[in-house]
Design a protein around this motif. Structure first.
Motif, PDB file in Angstrom:
ATOM      1  N   VAL A  41       0.717  -1.202  -0.035  1.00  0.00           N
ATOM      2  CA  VAL A  41      -0.125  -0.048   0.081  1.00  0.00           C
ATOM      3  C   VAL A  41       0.961   1.272   0.090  1.00  0.00           C
ATOM      4  N   THR A  45       0.998   4.089  -2.990  1.00  0.00           N
ATOM      5  CA  THR A  45       0.953   5.450  -2.535  1.00  0.00           C
ATOM      6  C   THR A  45       1.726   6.147  -3.267  1.00  0.00           C
ATOM      7  N   GLY A  48       1.476   6.451  -6.722  1.00  0.00           N
ATOM      8  CA  GLY A  48       0.293   7.486  -7.292  1.00  0.00           C
ATOM      9  C   GLY A  48       0.680   8.749  -7.094  1.00  0.00           C
ATOM     10  N   GLN A  49       1.538   9.218  -6.021  1.00  0.00           N
ATOM     11  CA  GLN A  49       2.023  10.520  -5.820  1.00  0.00           C
ATOM     12  C   GLN A  49       2.844  10.941  -6.929  1.00  0.00           C
TER      13      GLN A  49
END
Length: 117
Positions: A41, A45, A48-49
């Motif tokens: 995760v 994350t 994604g950033q």
């Protein structure tokens, strides 16, 4: 009631220890899997950033390119207007030069014919 029915069954100490060890082992593996999932995760994350940052940079670049295109279009319009003005000026000048040459030629012809007489 008979004493056989009321007799309490004592758990076997080896089975209880084995069951607790099994539960502990499973809990340990579950903890490792939870940590792995938390790591995944976290990685997702971070990815994604990064994608958000790249998308924002692309949007900023597109906006800057749009502004540059607007500036270029304005400069091209100004150049077109300047070219139109230059064409009109040169056309007018060419007409004046043409008239002046025609008048000069006539005067030279008149002078030439006056001398030949």
């Amino acid at each position: 009631m008979s004493s056989a029915v009321l007799r309490e069954i004592e758990p076997d100490e080896t089975e209880t220890g084995s069951s607790l060890a099994d539960i502990g082992d499973r809990s340990g593996r579950l903890g490792i899997e939870i940590a792995d999932m938390a790591g995944l995760v976290g990685d997702l994350t971070a990815l994604g950033q990064q994608q958000i940052q790249k998308a924002r940079a692309a949007v900023a670049a597109a906006r800057q390119m749009n502004a540059s295109n607007a500036d270029l279009a304005a400069a091209m319009e100004s150049a077109r207007q300047s070219a139109d003005t230059t064409r009109i000026t040169l056309s007018e000048s060419a007409g004046s030069v043409s008239e002046t040459l025609a008048t000069t030629i006539k005067k030279i012809e008149m002078l030439g014919s006056a001398r030949s007489r």
